[in-house]
Each structure stands twice: as C-alpha cells, then as structure tokens.
Design a protein around this motif. Structure first.
Motif, PDB file in Angstrom:
ATOM      1  N   THR A 121      19.844  44.665 -21.882  1.00 22.54           N
ATOM      2  CA  THR A 121      21.362  44.279 -21.313  1.00 22.54           C
ATOM      3  C   THR A 121      21.144  42.852 -21.640  1.00 22.54           C
ATOM      4  N   ARG A 179      25.158  48.376 -23.504  1.00 19.28           N
ATOM      5  CA  ARG A 179      24.693  49.559 -24.479  1.00 19.28           C
ATOM      6  C   ARG A 179      26.132  50.088 -24.520  1.00 19.28           C
ATOM      7  N   SER A 185      17.403  42.973 -16.260  1.00 19.44           N
ATOM      8  CA  SER A 185      17.731  42.502 -16.768  1.00 19.44           C
ATOM      9  C   SER A 185      18.316  41.814 -15.098  1.00 19.44           C
ATOM     10  N   LYS A 218      17.307  50.591 -26.476  1.00 22.16           N
ATOM     11  CA  LYS A 218      17.792  52.228 -26.440  1.00 22.16           C
ATOM     12  C   LYS A 218      19.441  51.861 -26.519  1.00 22.16           C
TER      13      LYS A 218
HETATM   14  C1  LIG Z   1      17.596  50.655 -20.091  1.00 22.47           C
HETATM   15  C2  LIG Z   1      16.572  50.683 -19.135  1.00 22.47           C
HETATM   16  C3  LIG Z   1      15.714  49.485 -18.679  1.00 22.47           C
HETATM   17  C4  LIG Z   1      16.909  48.319 -19.357  1.00 22.47           C
HETATM   18  O1  LIG Z   1      17.737  47.744 -18.004  1.00 22.47           O
HETATM   19  P1  LIG Z   1      18.526  46.769 -18.175  1.00 22.47           P
HETATM   20  O2  LIG Z   1      19.496  46.793 -16.983  1.00 22.47           O
HETATM   21  O3  LIG Z   1      19.577  46.940 -19.507  1.00 22.47           O
HETATM   22  O4  LIG Z   1      17.574  45.562 -18.439  1.00 22.47           O
HETATM   23  C5  LIG Z   1      14.876  48.941 -17.785  1.00 22.47           C
HETATM   24  N1  LIG Z   1      14.120  49.884 -18.082  1.00 22.47           N
HETATM   25  C6  LIG Z   1      13.932  51.159 -17.488  1.00 22.47           C
HETATM   26  C7  LIG Z   1      13.127  52.333 -17.332  1.00 22.47           C
HETATM   27  C8  LIG Z   1      15.068  51.939 -18.606  1.00 22.47           C
HETATM   28  O5  LIG Z   1      15.461  52.851 -18.772  1.00 22.47           O
END
Ligand SMILES: *Cc1c(COP(=O)(O)O)cnc(C)c1O
Length: 230
Positions: free
Chosen positions: A223, A229, A205, A35
């Motif tokens: 991330t 992002r 992450s 995303k």
């Molecule tokens: C954005 C998101 C992630 C990834 O999160 P990071 O901390 O960037 O790794 C994982 N699970 C869900 C449901 C998310 O919305």
C-alpha cells in the motif's frame, strides 16, 4: 499516476533508510508487493531501479509474469499455497515466503526445474497463534526447518511472519515489535540447532519501523508504494 508512484517509491526508500540509520540497524531489502496492481505499475518501479516484487496469487501473477518476462525481476511468492498450485510457483518464482507444511515444501522441491538454482524459501510462522492465520506454530518451526533443509531443490533462506493487527498505523507499535522479536529469536534458535539462515521477512506498510528495529532483512511493502488495492 506515474509521478505519484515515483514519489511514493522515493518516500518508502527514504523511510527505510532513515529508520535503519536512526535505529542503528542494517537496511532491509525492499520487496514491492504488487498484488492487485497492474503490470505497468511494476514496470514503472523497475525502471526506477526496483528489482524484488511480491505476488500472492498464482491466478493473478501468471499474466503479469508473462507481460514482464523481458525484465530481470526477482519474483517472490508471498501468498497461501494450495498443493495443486505448487508447480507454476516452483517454475516461475525465485523465492517463496509462505511455506507452512512439509507436503508443500516437498512438492516445490520435486517440481523445481533442474536448470534453475534452488528455490529460496522462508517458513511462515503463525507468530501470534491466530486461528485464522496460516503459518507453522512457533513450536513446530524446528522440525519443519529440518525437513525443508533436507530437500535438494530448496534453500531454506529464513523465516517470515505477519503479526496480528491489533492497532492502526501510527499507534503504539509495541505488540508488533514483540512479535517480530519472537521471530528473530526463533531464527536464533535455528542457528543454535545448526540451521543457519539469512532472512527475516517481516514488516509491511504499517509496521516497517518495528520490523527494522528487530532486524528485518526484507520488508514487504504494498500500500505505501502502490496505494490502496482495488
Ligand atoms: C499484501 C501483503 C503485504 C503488503 O501489505 P501492505 O500493508 O499493503 O504493505 C505484505 N505481506 C504479505 C504476506 C501480504 O499478503
């Protein structure tokens, strides 16, 4: 840019592998959460062998899925689901991790095209009872799981959670680990009630290792792979 991505990808894979080996746990599947990152970044990881990608918003995913429809990507929908957005999700995704009410599950089942296999779904559990977070409360997981299991075009694959983020990366992981442990127990309770599932979608992450320690089968990493992002 591409080089950085390649390097981070290799680091994340190595991190997962090392953590699983050290903890004596199976290696979870890496779900790359793309995303807010462009199609080319997804294509770069695909070329390096990554197959599972996660998106959170249909409005954003639509054009990326179209750009990348020459690739055999396994698409996971991991964001909140409005009931008027179920149709494209049922038509274009292989997995949905964020089922938290029967109405949405029923619509996804009704709208799943007949030529596709059942949509794999996880129930999202509000594991820390947070007012601000979506997810089914832990005590309502069993009835929702029963209802979802009865829907013809869904396959109940497992449970997902996002623990409350009470501390930053690198600090004591105990509260997250306790939350992941409770999710694993809920999966076990389903099993005792005759509902066998395979997946524990947990770990991002910053809390990968705590999740792996508690038996995660799918870690959702954004991330650490793609960078911050925008
Ligand atoms: C954005 C998101 C992630 C990834 O999160 P990071 O901390 O960037 O790794 C994982 N699970 C869900 C449901 C998310 O919305």
């Amino acid at each position: 840019m591409t080089n950085d991505l390649q390097q981070r990808f290799q680091q994340v894979i190595q991190h997962i592998r090392d953590a699983a080996a050290r903890l004596g746990k199976p290696e979870p599947t890496l779900l790359a959460v793309s995303k807010k990152h462009p199609s080319d970044a997804i294509r770069t990881l695909y070329d390096l062998g990554q197959r599972d990608f996660g998106e959170s918003y249909w409005q954003e995913a639509e054009s990326k899925l179209a750009d990348l429809n020459d690739l055999d990507i396994v698409w996971h929908f991991i964001g909140p689901i409005q009931s008027n957005k179920t149709r494209p999700i049922a038509e274009h995704f292989d997995w949905v991790h964020s089922i938290d009410r029967e109405k949405v599950a029923r619509r996804l089942s009704e709208q799943r095209p007949a030529h596709l296999p059942p949509l794999k779904v996880c129930l999202q559990v509000n594991i820390d009872h947070e007012d601000t977070k979506s997810g089914v409360p832990p005590e309502q997981v069993l009835p929702l799981a029963r209802a979802v299991s009865g829907l013809p075009n869904l396959h109940l694959a497992g449970l997902m959670c996002i623990p409350s983020r009470v501390q930053a990366a690198g600090e004591d992981e105990t509260p997250q680990r306790a939350a992941f442990h409770r999710l694993a127990l809920l999966k076990q309770q389903l099993e005792e009630a005759g509902i066998t599932t395979q997946a524990l979608s947990m770990g991002m992450s910053d809390d990968l290792e705590a999740a792996i320690a508690e038996g995660s089968t799918l870690v959702r990493v954004g991330t650490a792979l793609f960078g911050e992002r925008r």
